[in-house]
Write a protein that holds these residues in place. Sequence first.
Motif, mmCIF file in Angstrom:
data_model
loop_
_atom_site.group_PDB
_atom_site.id
_atom_site.type_symbol
_atom_site.label_atom_id
_atom_site.label_comp_id
_atom_site.label_asym_id
_atom_site.label_seq_id
_atom_site.Cartn_x
_atom_site.Cartn_y
_atom_site.Cartn_z
ATOM 1 N N SER A 52 0.744 -1.234 -0.011
ATOM 2 C CA SER A 52 -0.162 -0.048 0.015
ATOM 3 C C SER A 52 0.882 1.353 -0.119
ATOM 4 N N ALA A 53 0.461 2.365 -0.210
ATOM 5 C CA ALA A 53 0.927 3.626 -0.337
ATOM 6 C C ALA A 53 1.403 3.858 1.252
ATOM 7 N N GLY A 54 0.531 3.538 2.247
ATOM 8 C CA GLY A 54 1.145 3.544 3.287
ATOM 9 C C GLY A 54 2.301 2.975 3.709
ATOM 10 N N ASP A 55 2.306 1.761 3.312
ATOM 11 C CA ASP A 55 3.770 0.831 3.502
ATOM 12 C C ASP A 55 4.977 1.706 2.726
ATOM 13 N N LEU A 56 4.534 2.134 1.508
ATOM 14 C CA LEU A 56 5.806 2.806 0.952
ATOM 15 C C LEU A 56 6.272 4.041 1.744
ATOM 16 N N ARG A 57 5.046 4.954 2.085
ATOM 17 C CA ARG A 57 5.459 6.169 2.902
ATOM 18 C C ARG A 57 6.175 5.754 4.094
ATOM 19 N N GLY A 58 5.964 4.566 4.756
ATOM 20 C CA GLY A 58 6.342 3.897 5.978
ATOM 21 C C GLY A 58 7.901 3.700 5.656
ATOM 22 N N LEU A 59 8.146 2.888 4.596
ATOM 23 C CA LEU A 59 9.577 2.741 4.222
ATOM 24 C C LEU A 59 10.464 4.006 3.879
ATOM 25 N N ALA A 60 9.748 5.031 3.551
ATOM 26 C CA ALA A 60 10.583 6.157 3.568
ATOM 27 C C ALA A 60 11.035 6.915 4.936
ATOM 28 N N GLU A 61 10.098 6.688 5.821
ATOM 29 C CA GLU A 61 10.102 7.046 6.998
ATOM 30 C C GLU A 61 11.228 6.313 7.929
ATOM 31 N N LEU A 62 11.149 4.990 7.816
ATOM 32 C CA LEU A 62 12.042 4.276 8.318
ATOM 33 C C LEU A 62 13.448 4.359 7.725
ATOM 34 N N VAL A 63 13.945 4.323 6.474
ATOM 35 C CA VAL A 63 15.196 4.797 5.969
ATOM 36 C C VAL A 63 15.738 5.796 6.197
ATOM 37 N N ASN A 64 14.791 7.021 6.292
ATOM 38 C CA ASN A 64 15.253 8.283 6.692
ATOM 39 C C ASN A 64 15.524 8.888 8.015
ATOM 40 N N GLY A 65 14.781 7.732 8.890
ATOM 41 C CA GLY A 65 15.363 8.072 10.515
ATOM 42 C C GLY A 65 14.011 8.911 10.903
ATOM 43 N N THR A 66 12.777 9.074 10.367
ATOM 44 C CA THR A 66 11.777 9.984 10.587
ATOM 45 C C THR A 66 10.587 9.244 11.211
ATOM 46 N N ALA A 67 10.708 8.015 11.206
ATOM 47 C CA ALA A 67 9.663 7.000 11.713
ATOM 48 C C ALA A 67 9.264 7.074 13.147
ATOM 49 N N ASP A 68 8.082 7.559 13.591
ATOM 50 C CA ASP A 68 7.919 7.698 15.094
ATOM 51 C C ASP A 68 6.868 6.389 15.278
ATOM 52 N N ILE A 69 7.417 5.273 15.285
ATOM 53 C CA ILE A 69 6.711 4.147 15.278
ATOM 54 C C ILE A 69 5.669 3.997 16.483
ATOM 55 N N ASP A 70 6.189 4.634 17.664
ATOM 56 C CA ASP A 70 5.380 4.184 19.015
ATOM 57 C C ASP A 70 4.503 5.738 19.265
ATOM 58 N N GLU A 71 4.738 6.787 18.310
ATOM 59 C CA GLU A 71 3.917 7.718 18.335
ATOM 60 C C GLU A 71 4.160 8.666 19.827
ATOM 61 N N ASP A 72 5.587 8.369 20.300
ATOM 62 C CA ASP A 72 5.877 9.283 21.567
ATOM 63 C C ASP A 72 6.582 10.446 21.182
ATOM 64 N N GLY A 73 6.821 10.776 19.985
ATOM 65 C CA GLY A 73 7.693 12.099 19.770
ATOM 66 C C GLY A 73 8.856 11.927 19.382
ATOM 67 N N THR A 74 9.545 10.680 19.474
ATOM 68 C CA THR A 74 10.897 10.400 19.063
ATOM 69 C C THR A 74 11.025 9.413 18.046
ATOM 70 N N PRO A 75 11.870 9.796 16.992
ATOM 71 C CA PRO A 75 12.025 8.961 15.697
ATOM 72 C C PRO A 75 12.633 7.754 16.238
#
Length: 371
Positions: A52-75
């Motif tokens: 999905s598009a969400g998966d692809l956008r998630g990939l970008a955030e994971l690689v770029n170091g901007t993914a806030d998976i836990d939504e705690d404000g810390t990538p």
Amino acid sequence: ARVHVPLAVALAVVVVGLTGTVVAWAVEVLMQTPSYDWYTADPAASEFEIASAGDLRGLAELVNGTADIDEDGTPEDAVSFQGATIVQTRKIGLASQEFTPIGTPEHPFAGTYDGGYDISEGAGMDIRTLQITQGGEYVGLFGYCSAESTLRNIYLSDAAGAGFNPANVTLSDASTDSVANSYEEGDYHVMHHVGSIVGYTAGSIEGCESRAAVSVSSNRTATNDEPLVIAEVGGIAGSCLGSITKSAYHADLEVAAPSLASDTSDAVVANIGGIVGTLGAYEDASRTVTAGSISGCHFGFADDSGDFGIGALQATIQVTTTGVGGLDRFGVEKEACSTCVGGIAGYSYGSITDCTNYGLVNANSVPVKAT
């Protein structure tokens, strides 16, 4: 996984009554929220699937170091995916919403991305409605990829769908400031390393096709220290130090720079190509060349009859420079121009074999003196 339903989408579905067009539009918009479940289920896996598009956008955030998976404000820490393969299992629509390129110089993508498209059959998965308008360097579906990376079987479609624009990378710098305001700090403001598939890669590109238009323009003023305002722009890749094989670009590539020429150079635009802007690289300090290679690629395509005439052109490179300024050694004003513009590669340090240019390449200077 996070699911944030835009109010406008929900209201549209209810008010219009779930017509086919609205449903298709709503579903694509709803799928844009970055998702990470495909990765977090087993981060140590050697293969991942995105659908999905969400998966692809998630990939970008994971690689770029901007993914806030836990939504705690810390990538989370950046993930390079070196040694892993990411397989696209479904067609993906990006809803003409701004996309952040995958990979940066600080956090390059180092894995294998398999887009699930068979270029020889013209069938399989695709990515449509890509839109990138932000940034000026390392821009494309992938921004920056390391030597360990492989991008293969990716198809950027020009299909638009209901309410969306065809895929495009459109960058514009309206500032008329100097291109090197802070030269000592490296703040050059040069727009470079731009492509539809990838901005910069030291790895390999295999079996990729793009119909995403690329357009780059800059009003910056060239300087003696940095005479170029736009460089390394290609249909597939802006710069490639590795290899590009059996890939094709079937769209229009436009570059425009009304910039004034500097005293040291007429050229304000350099290294523009239908497949790649710059193939390989030269290291001044060590005087070493990284060659790179292109094989079995083509820019544009002929019609079914095989006619190579004007009617068969399916892709165009248009480079326009209009500035007048800067003085040559005789004190005469110079017209700005472009250099190294080609149907396959703008500039090459390596080998180009078994490639065809069916497109139109036009690089022209139209002097317009500043008033």
